[in-house]
Design a protein around this motif. Sequence first.
Motif, PDB file in Angstrom:
ATOM      1  N   ILE A  99       0.847  -1.201   0.000  1.00  0.00           N
ATOM      2  CA  ILE A  99       0.000   0.000   0.000  1.00  0.00           C
ATOM      3  C   ILE A  99       0.880   1.248   0.000  1.00  0.00           C
ATOM      4  O   ILE A  99       0.674   2.175  -0.788  1.00  0.00           O
ATOM      5  N   TRP A 100       1.875   1.265   0.871  1.00  0.00           N
ATOM      6  CA  TRP A 100       2.786   2.415   0.935  1.00  0.00           C
ATOM      7  C   TRP A 100       3.577   2.553  -0.368  1.00  0.00           C
ATOM      8  O   TRP A 100       3.790   3.655  -0.868  1.00  0.00           O
ATOM      9  N   MET A 103       1.276   4.103  -3.032  1.00  0.00           N
ATOM     10  CA  MET A 103       0.971   5.513  -2.793  1.00  0.00           C
ATOM     11  C   MET A 103       2.205   6.399  -2.995  1.00  0.00           C
ATOM     12  O   MET A 103       2.099   7.495  -3.553  1.00  0.00           O
ATOM     13  N   THR A 106       2.923   6.600  -6.691  1.00  0.00           N
ATOM     14  CA  THR A 106       1.956   7.464  -7.355  1.00  0.00           C
ATOM     15  C   THR A 106       2.371   8.928  -7.248  1.00  0.00           C
ATOM     16  O   THR A 106       2.108   9.716  -8.156  1.00  0.00           O
ATOM     17  N   LEU A 148      -8.892  12.635  -1.200  1.00  0.00           N
ATOM     18  CA  LEU A 148      -7.964  11.616  -0.701  1.00  0.00           C
ATOM     19  C   LEU A 148      -7.309  12.054   0.607  1.00  0.00           C
ATOM     20  O   LEU A 148      -7.198  11.265   1.549  1.00  0.00           O
ATOM     21  N   GLY A 152      -8.459  10.294   3.935  1.00  0.00           N
ATOM     22  CA  GLY A 152      -7.298   9.546   4.413  1.00  0.00           C
ATOM     23  C   GLY A 152      -6.971   9.884   5.852  1.00  0.00           C
ATOM     24  O   GLY A 152      -6.698   9.002   6.668  1.00  0.00           O
ATOM     25  N   ALA A 177      -0.901   5.893   4.664  1.00  0.00           N
ATOM     26  CA  ALA A 177      -0.371   6.003   3.316  1.00  0.00           C
ATOM     27  C   ALA A 177      -1.281   6.842   2.415  1.00  0.00           C
ATOM     28  O   ALA A 177      -0.813   7.476   1.475  1.00  0.00           O
ATOM     29  N   LEU A 178      -2.572   6.853   2.714  1.00  0.00           N
ATOM     30  CA  LEU A 178      -3.517   7.636   1.881  1.00  0.00           C
ATOM     31  C   LEU A 178      -3.236   9.135   1.940  1.00  0.00           C
ATOM     32  O   LEU A 178      -3.041   9.755   0.892  1.00  0.00           O
ATOM     33  N   GLY A 181       0.508   9.862   0.639  1.00  0.00           N
ATOM     34  CA  GLY A 181       0.676   9.704  -0.819  1.00  0.00           C
ATOM     35  C   GLY A 181      -0.097  10.740  -1.556  1.00  0.00           C
ATOM     36  O   GLY A 181       0.234  11.212  -2.600  1.00  0.00           O
TER      37      GLY A 181
END
Length: 181
Positions: A99-100, A103, A106, A148, A152, A177-178, A181
Amino acid sequence: LDFEMTENQLVVWYRDLGVTNTDRVWLAPLRGKAGSFDIFDKEAGVFLALDRRLTSAALALACTLLAVICCLGMWQVISRFVLSQPTSWTEELMRRMLIWCVMLGTVAAFRHGALVSVDLMLRTATGAWRSVVRHVITGAGLAYLAVLLWFGIDLTWRVRFQTFASTELSMAWAYAALPVG
């Protein structure tokens, strides 16, 4: 102009602008899409330097996490099939690290314009309408990032007391991470 566009992006951009003598075009390294700011302004230079460092750090961390995920996956296979003693924490840790990794990756992809985009409207628009379409696209991107960030932070705050099943780490580490990122 910005030299980090792909050849196809440059050809389309030249065509849209009506540039026919591309051999007379000078490319300046602006590290992102072409913009309308004074690159000699000290404040803009500081901001761009900070942006480059943060983007590079995010990309380096994403690559490091991907390497660690690969090592953990290999360890999981070895411990399960060679040692016949599977570890319970590797799969869960790999998921959270992925996940990290996504993100943070991205961040770099967004900065370099490497994300998938639907640019048909922008390519077909001309004149003042093109400016309107560009502003709508920018607004939609900023709205997405704001949602986000907002949700997040909210999700990270809500799950801060929950822990992962195989480790005693807070789930907030994964949800953080949300907004980061």
